[in-house]
Design a protein around this motif. Structure first.
Motif: not given
Ligand SMILES: Nc1ncnc2c1ncn2[C@@H]1O[C@H](COP(=O)(O)OP(=O)(O)OP(=O)(O)O)[C@@H](O)[C@H]1O
Length: 229
Positions: A18, A21, A23, A42-49
């Motif tokens: 993104y 970044t 992801a 951890p938070s922000g590591s990319g799990k949801s992506t």
């Molecule tokens: N739509 C988006 N636009 C911009 N940046 C994004 C977007 N989605 C995710 N990111 C960035 O990509 C990285 C991974 O995000 P992701 O949501 O996949 O992490 P996560 O491990 O699921 O976090 P959490 O546990 O906090 O939900 C983060 O730095 C996030 O800020």
């Protein structure tokens, strides 16, 4: 159709940025039918992506994702949404039930959207609500049930179409530990009994303990963890 090693959903060398970044940066994943895989990190590591890419919601910049032998990354948007409606189920942290509908109407909704008549859809919905032990809430609206009950209604709704993959993103994130355990027990039992694969995103070890296998994502890279049982 599964891949030669029996996997139903396989991802390789996934990259997704993104802006500046990254992801996902060379992430891999696989799940078998009937297997529950926890995606930790951890938070922000990319799990949801990773979950969104696997479910065909987000298109990766590069890499491959095969579902039942079909490449997801080159499918059209309409092919991917047909796959999501027909083969995948989703449970999120909260806010997924339609507040104006009763619980049984919420569970029946995916069937109704696929063209099933109301009576038949509500009969199937009620059978799933019984399994999730929320059938007594059939006439209540989501605002009238507890968080744990609402999540069990959401699990029933995710399973009512008989999905082959259930995607769950922090499904117990808004619940206390007792309710969270109960939702996980019912979710994993229901998925295993239908041989659905489960992709479970969580940052909580006690939730991941319900899985068969754990994958840890760090800075967009994933690796398999041997389960320490
Ligand atoms: N739509 C988006 N636009 C911009 N940046 C994004 C977007 N989605 C995710 N990111 C960035 O990509 C990285 C991974 O995000 P992701 O949501 O996949 O992490 P996560 O491990 O699921 O976090 P959490 O546990 O906090 O939900 C983060 O730095 C996030 O800020």
């Amino acid at each position: 159709m599964t891949s030669p090693d029996g996997s139903l959903l396989v991802a390789r060398e996934l990259r997704k940025s993104y802006g500046p970044t990254a992801a996902l940066d060379d992430a891999a994943f696989s799940v078998h039918p009937g297997e529950v895989v926890a995606v930790m990190g951890p938070s922000g590591s990319g799990k949801s992506t990773l979950l969104h890419c696997l479910a065909g919601i987000v298109r990766p910049d590069s890499g491959s994702i095969t579902y039942a032998g079909r490449e997801l990354t080159t499918m059209s948007d309409s092919e991917r949404s047909a796959l999501r409606r027909g083969e995948f189920g989703f449970v999120f942290q909260f806010g997924q039930l339609v507040p104006e509908l009763t619980c049984v109407e919420n569970v029946a909704l995916p069937l109704r959207l696929n063209g099933t008549g109301r009576k038949e859809a509500e009969r199937a919905a009620l059978a799933w609500m019984e399994r999730l032990e929320v059938d007594d809430l059939r006439r209540k609206r989501p605002g009238q049930v507890s968080g744990g009950q609402g999540q069990r209604v959401a699990v029933a709704r995710a399973l009512v179409t008989g999905p082959r993959v259930l995607f769950a993103d922090e499904p117990t994130g808004a619940l206390d530990s007792l309710n969270g355990e109960r939702v996980m027990e019912l979710l994993t039992d229901a998925a295993r009994s239908t041989n659905a694969a489960v992709v479970l995103v969580t940052h909580e070890a006690r939730v991941a303990a319900w899985s068969d296998r754990e994958i840890v994502v760090r800075d967009g890279r994933s690796r398999d963890m041997e389960r320490i049982a």
